[in-house]
Write a protein that holds these residues in place. Structure first.
Motif, mmCIF file in Angstrom:
data_model
loop_
_atom_site.group_PDB
_atom_site.id
_atom_site.type_symbol
_atom_site.label_atom_id
_atom_site.label_comp_id
_atom_site.label_asym_id
_atom_site.label_seq_id
_atom_site.Cartn_x
_atom_site.Cartn_y
_atom_site.Cartn_z
ATOM 1 N N ALA A 102 -10.183 2.491 36.297
ATOM 2 C CA ALA A 102 -9.548 0.963 36.390
ATOM 3 C C ALA A 102 -10.755 0.156 36.019
ATOM 4 C CB ALA A 102 -9.060 0.713 37.706
ATOM 5 N N PHE A 103 -12.122 0.574 36.366
ATOM 6 C CA PHE A 103 -13.092 -0.484 36.153
ATOM 7 C C PHE A 103 -13.610 -0.286 34.429
ATOM 8 C CE2 PHE A 103 -13.417 -0.717 40.965
ATOM 9 C CZ PHE A 103 -13.312 -2.178 40.873
ATOM 10 N N SER A 104 -13.283 0.652 33.869
ATOM 11 C CA SER A 104 -13.727 1.030 32.548
ATOM 12 C C SER A 104 -12.979 0.247 31.764
ATOM 13 C CB SER A 104 -13.945 2.228 32.567
ATOM 14 O OG SER A 104 -12.698 3.171 32.568
ATOM 15 N N ILE A 105 -11.905 -0.521 31.910
ATOM 16 C CA ILE A 105 -11.176 -1.153 31.151
ATOM 17 C C ILE A 105 -11.710 -2.202 30.272
ATOM 18 C CG2 ILE A 105 -9.007 -2.376 30.577
ATOM 19 C CD1 ILE A 105 -7.785 -0.879 33.103
ATOM 20 N N ASP A 106 -11.595 -2.374 28.982
ATOM 21 C CA ASP A 106 -12.437 -3.225 28.211
ATOM 22 C C ASP A 106 -11.886 -4.650 28.602
ATOM 23 O OD1 ASP A 106 -13.816 -4.920 26.319
ATOM 24 O OD2 ASP A 106 -12.668 -3.924 24.615
ATOM 25 N N PRO A 107 -12.927 -5.551 29.146
ATOM 26 C CA PRO A 107 -12.597 -6.833 29.434
ATOM 27 C C PRO A 107 -11.878 -7.670 28.500
ATOM 28 C CG PRO A 107 -14.889 -6.711 29.401
ATOM 29 C CD PRO A 107 -14.402 -5.274 29.142
#
Length: 64
Positions: free
Chosen positions: A49-54
């Protein structure tokens, strides 16, 4: 099943108490492993979930 040495009185076998003890010990080990597996899966999900491209979703043109 592993640990059963007697089938139909062919061998001396193990007592009911020994069987229950072995079974309970194996059940505890499997429960601990299941808890570890669930924890690992949860951590993997959180990391994903934290590695999604912002930048994804930031360039939406709502005026078009």
């Amino acid at each position: 099943m592993a640990g059963i040495t007697s089938i139909g009185g062919v061998a001396t076998g193990i007592s009911q108490v020994q069987f229950e003890t072995l079974y309970q010990a194996q059940a505890v080990v499997r429960q601990q492993q299941a808890a570890r597996d669930v924890g690992t899966a949860a951590l993997n999900l959180i990391q994903a979930a934290f590695s999604i491209d912002p930048a994804v979703g930031q360039n939406l043109d709502v005026y078009a």
